[in-house]
Design an enzyme around this catalytic site. Structure first.
Site, PDB file in Angstrom:
ATOM      1  N   CYS A 346      27.130  -7.662 -19.143  1.00 48.53           N
ATOM      2  CA  CYS A 346      26.509  -8.989 -19.154  1.00 48.53           C
ATOM      3  C   CYS A 346      25.025  -8.893 -18.831  1.00 48.53           C
ATOM      4  CB  CYS A 346      27.220  -9.919 -18.173  1.00 48.53           C
ATOM      5  SG  CYS A 346      27.231  -9.356 -16.461  1.00 48.53           S
ATOM      6  N   CYS A 503      -9.389   1.171   3.655  1.00 52.87           N
ATOM      7  CA  CYS A 503      -8.958   2.053   4.732  1.00 52.87           C
ATOM      8  C   CYS A 503      -9.151   1.343   6.075  1.00 52.87           C
ATOM      9  CB  CYS A 503      -9.760   3.352   4.705  1.00 52.87           C
ATOM     10  SG  CYS A 503      -9.358   4.484   6.060  1.00 52.87           S
ATOM     11  N   CYS A 506     -12.033   3.776   8.292  1.00 57.18           N
ATOM     12  CA  CYS A 506     -13.436   3.939   7.926  1.00 57.18           C
ATOM     13  C   CYS A 506     -13.936   2.834   6.995  1.00 57.18           C
ATOM     14  CB  CYS A 506     -13.673   5.298   7.285  1.00 57.18           C
ATOM     15  SG  CYS A 506     -12.848   5.499   5.689  1.00 57.18           S
ATOM     16  N   CYS A 778      -6.747   8.471   2.232  1.00 57.21           N
ATOM     17  CA  CYS A 778      -8.170   8.118   2.154  1.00 57.21           C
ATOM     18  C   CYS A 778      -8.984   9.367   1.853  1.00 57.21           C
ATOM     19  CB  CYS A 778      -8.625   7.476   3.463  1.00 57.21           C
ATOM     20  SG  CYS A 778     -10.397   7.067   3.485  1.00 57.21           S
ATOM     21  N   CYS A 781     -11.621   9.848   4.869  1.00 54.71           N
ATOM     22  CA  CYS A 781     -11.085  10.323   6.154  1.00 54.71           C
ATOM     23  C   CYS A 781     -10.272  11.604   6.002  1.00 54.71           C
ATOM     24  CB  CYS A 781     -10.189   9.258   6.793  1.00 54.71           C
ATOM     25  SG  CYS A 781     -11.007   7.692   7.115  1.00 54.71           S
ATOM     26  N   HIS A 865      27.427 -12.032 -12.052  1.00 49.93           N
ATOM     27  CA  HIS A 865      27.467 -12.196 -13.503  1.00 49.93           C
ATOM     28  C   HIS A 865      26.100 -12.649 -13.989  1.00 49.93           C
ATOM     29  CE1 HIS A 865      29.104 -12.813 -17.453  1.00 49.93           C
ATOM     30  NE2 HIS A 865      28.819 -14.106 -17.441  1.00 49.93           N
TER      31      HIS A 865
END
Length: 896
Positions: A346, A503, A506, A778, A781, A865
């Site tokens: 179905c 981020c 930073c 990042c 970083c 269903h």
């Protein structure tokens, strides 16, 4: 009307025999009148068949205001009638609108074509009789007509079904026929009972029409060595009408290439004689053979007959040999065709209905070249795309669309399309319930890759904004995406999102523009929910319980639920929340009584929540009363298990109450569904015996003391005991579970009625912080962080696919579980304006949408269903698709 015998054939059956009646109606009004007469005449069952009537089906003009009569051939009674006409009758069984009141509106509201209706009535059966519907017997008349040469489906001794042919009939005419399994030696021919439904069926009832071969299909071919014939794996390299050119791909085969009739017994489907594991090792050879002969393959991809036939206007080979597994008939509107459920499919049928009503896609697959009649989509099939399915999904989907929109079928069986999808996506190959949205994404992506106009994809990198204007980056990102992707799916279904990640350490940013095929929208947390409660009131004692829907805060406790229930059910303030017990009923007994601090968040939508008005609990106690049956009553003191039924009751018992007072209170409360009967020394007035049972109520513990004695303090559960035969005569089982609906319950069901679709879009574009499992790396970083992410719509496609994320993970008392959100999300059927969410100024004026299809799921995570509702944009009529059943839909019911 005419009376027929139980064999479905005798037109002059004994009119005094209670049996079967068939009425032929040349107009729908007549059918309605016949239905009304059958109800008034005491008939037990009726059902309606309809068939479209063409001009040649009429036997003459209308007279005296009566509708035009239909011919005997139309009714299947004339000498020219055939089985093909019999197949065009559509049974409206199971449709509520096919009961008293007439046939469904999908037929009544159509001015043309006219419809003939056949009303079939089954009278009360004779004692011990087994009357069958006459048309069910008529549909089996083909078994009596079987003769040598007839094609059938037959099952061999190992339980496998093959397309077969009748080679001999028992003489004198008896009950058996001898069948030959095509592709097998005559020594395997078998005698089968004509009426054995487990071994003999009409052709393609248990097999598919695998002989509708096209270029690239695998098959088995038999060598022409008469002394020791061998079977080899082969590949179809050319198609010309009813003949195919096949090439063997197995090493050592003596013959490499030849033409065969598709009906030839020298052809068998792959896996009949050759083990599948062995054939798998030959796939590389098959691909090499197909590649080597590609310049000789049919340029029409198996759709068109030979060029000479094309020049003379011959139709497509598929149209010339339609699949017999489909149900022939005229649908209520072109494209409004039911889809057969192949077994838990179905979800696929719902998705296919939505795609089929996507007009740009459907028009693309239906379009033919005006010069040679060749399907235009074949020009864009990319069989060499490693990300696609070699064009197989596109071809299978095209076959499906052309069958649905041909106007020849009322029900289509999508077996070939399912097989093609399952071949390339094993997760969809079986018959387990799947997610409709996941399948839709796969099919659209598969069509995109199979029809990708880019043959050689260059390498491109993801483009970062790095401070540049959004418009410039978006255009370049879309251009790069177009270097690798170009198809009809991309033209109408792809949009563009802006992704902005920051981020948290930073503050560095990453801005990209990504394409999307569909949008998954989160549902905003609803501030309230509605709980369905069945309330038993103390007064009047014989009153039906009341069904209500009580609105409470999402995280409120049961105490708040009881207070809200009291305000709703007792607006005059006569009962307060502390006077009510709220319970979870399971197995026809009180499973638990909710504590006041229990959170309504943990009450599941399918829990049977029952409330009992018990009054002040400071001085009184309660006793549960259950209904149960036993097979037979045993001797005194015998412990016997009960089979419980109906709804439990809860009584308030005052201190010092006697057993007689309890008996009288119970008699009042069960009087509405227990029929009165004389009391005896062993039973109460309703034919039952009142027993003391265990706390679960499923086992006898002791007899209730005499009327004058006080009710023992240890008694907490009583069971009304009947034997199985007594209960059938004494209890109205329907009334035992009946309840009246409060006005709150008659309102549209669903929680969080305030959620609108635009609220979901607002939730989508909210800034959020990623979780611990979704950390972003990042580049500044050089670390992973739970970054902040924000999505925005940059541009929207012509066709917008929206997915509501109704499944979420929630914290329960002891564990985390997955649940389905039942919040009602409202949306307009026309003029959905998403301009406020589109960042691209040039695309804001193209953000207005009209709804044309909805895929719907009812039920929970453990099962459910799928259905679909779609708009016929030619007539402006909505239709509801429940697998093979198609009914007209009320636009007011589309938002569910």
């Amino acid at each position: 009307a005419r009376r027929v015998g139980r064999d479905g054939r005798a037109a002059d059956a004994d009119p005094s025999e209670p049996g079967l009646v068939v009425s032929r109606c040349s107009a729908l009004g007549q059918a309605r009148r016949v239905l009304e007469q059958t109800v008034e005449g005491g008939f037990e069952e009726a059902r309606v068949w309809v068939r479209a009537a063409a001009e040649e089906d009429y036997a003459g003009p209308s007279t005296a205001g009566e509708p035009r009569p239909l011919s005997e051939k139309f009714w299947g009674r004339g000498p020219d009638s055939d089985d093909e006409g019999e197949k065009e009758w559509q049974l409206l069984e199971g449709d509520d609108e096919a009961m008293l009141g007439g046939v469904p509106a999908i037929f009544a509201c159509r001015e043309a074509p006219r419809w003939g209706a056949l009303v079939e009535v089954r009278a009360r059966q004779t004692p011990g009789g087994n009357d069958e519907w006459p048309r069910d017997l008529i549909r089996e008349k083909w078994r009596r007509r079987l003769k040598p040469g007839d094609a059938v489906d037959a099952r061999d001794s190992e339980g496998r079904w093959f397309d077969s042919v009748v080679v001999e009939v028992e003489e004198p005419p008896g009950t058996k026929v001898k069948v030959h399994f095509k592709g097998w030696s005559s020594r395997w021919d078998s005698w089968i009972e004509r009426d054995d439904e487990t071994s003999l069926q009409p052709l393609f009832a248990r097999t598919d029409d695998w002989r509708r071969l096209k270029e690239g299909d695998s098959c088995e071919i038999r060598s022409e060595n008469a002394d020791k014939p061998l079977w080899y794996e082969a590949r179809v390299v050319d198609v010309a009408g009813d003949r195919v050119e096949v090439r063997t791909v197995a090493q050592g085969a003596q013959e490499r290439q030849r033409w065969l009739e598709v009906s030839s017994e020298q052809l068998c489907r792959m896996g009949t004689h050759i083990k599948r594991s062995r054939s798998a090792t030959l796939q590389a050879n098959a691909r090499d053979a197909a590649t080597a002969d590609r310049h000789r393959a049919d340029p029409y991809g198996g759709y068109q007959r030979d060029p000479a036939a094309a020049r003379h206007g011959v139709t497509h080979a598929r149209d010339a040999r339609p699949g017999r597994s489909h149900v022939r008939g005229r649908p209520p509107a072109r494209g409004a065709v039911g889809l057969s459920n192949l077994g838990n499919t179905c979800f696929m049928n719902s998705m296919l209905q939505c795609l089929s009503h996507t007009r740009p896609l459907t028009a693309y697959f239906l379009a033919d070249d005006s010069r040679d009649g060749r399907p235009r989509f074949l020009d864009e099939v990319n069989a060499d795309n490693p990300l696609g399915a070699g064009g197989q999904i596109a071809r299978a989907y095209a076959d499906f669309v052309r069958d649905v929109w041909s106007g020849k079928f009322s029900v289509v069986v999508p077996t070939a399309l399912k097989r093609s999808i399952g071949t390339h996506a094993p997760q969809f190959s079986g018959y387990q319930q799947q997610d409709s949205q996941e399948l839709m994404n796969y099919v659209l992506d598969g069509l995109h890759e199979d029809l990708n106009r880019v043959r050689q994809k260059p390498y491109v990198e993801t483009l970062e904004a790095n401070g540049r204007p959004d418009d410039e980056v978006a255009k370049e990102s879309w251009r790069r995406f177009g270097l690798r992707n170009s198809s009809i799916v991309m033209d109408v279904c792809y949009g563009q999102l802006k992704s902005h990640i920051t981020c948290p350490k930073c503050d560095s940013e990453s801005v990209t523009f990504d394409p999307f095929l569909s949008i998954s929208l989160p549902l905003p947390a609803a501030k309230s929910r509605k709980v369905s409660v069945t309330l038993f009131r103390r007064s009047p004692a014989d009153a039906r319980p009341l069904r209500l829907r009580v609105a409470v805060g999402k995280r409120d406790g049961v105490r708040a639920l009881k207070d809200a229930l009291a305000r709703l059910a007792y607006p005059n303030g006569t009962v307060c929340g502390s006077d009510i017990d709220v319970c979870d009923v399971w197995g026809h007994r009180v499973y638990r009584t909710f504590a006041d601090d229990f959170s309504v968040e943990h009450i599941k939508p399918n829990d049977d929540v029952v409330a009992f008005e018990v009054g002040d609990r400071a001085t009184a106690r309660t006793v549960d009363v259950l209904l149960g049956t036993v097979m037979a009553r045993l001797g005194p003191g015998a412990r016997r298990p009960y089979e419980l039924f109906g709804r439990p009751l809860r009584l308030r018992v005052e201190p010092g109450a006697t057993c007689g007072e309890v008996r009288a209170d119970i008699a009042k409360r069960v009087a509405r569904f227990v029929r009165p009967a004389p009391a005896t020394d062993e039973s109460e007035g309703g034919g039952y015996e009142l027993r003391v049972s265990g706390s679960s109520g499923t086992r006898y513990e002791a007899d209730l003391p005499a009327d004058g004695e006080p009710l023992p303090d240890a008694v907490s559960t009583l069971t009304l005991e009947w034997t199985t035969g007594e209960a059938a005569a004494a209890v109205d089982s329907d009334e035992a579970v009946a309840a009246d609906d409060h006005a709150s319950h008659r309102e549209d069901e669903g929680e969080g009625r305030g959620i609108q679709l635009v609220d979901c879009f607002r939730k989508l574009v909210e800034r959020e912080q990623l979780g611990e499992t979704e950390q972003w790396y990042c580049s500044e970083c050089k670390e992973h962080h739970s970054a902040f992410k924000k999505l925005d719509l940059w541009s929207l496609p012509e066709i917008l696919v929206i997915h509501l994320m109704r499944f979420q993970y929630a914290q329960n008392t002891y564990f985390v579980h997955r649940q389905k959100l039942d919040d009602l999300v409202t949306f307009p059927l026309k003029d959905l304006d998403l301009g406020e969410f589109v960042l691209n100024p040039a695309a804001k004026d193209r953000a207005m949408y009209d709804l044309y299809a909805v895929s719907e799921h009812s039920g929970g995570l453990g099962g459910g269903h799928y259905t679909a509702t779609a708009l016929d944009d030619n007539t402006g009529v909505w239709y509801h698709y429940n697998d093979s059943v198609v009914t007209r839909a009320d636009p007011a019911t589309i938002v569910t």
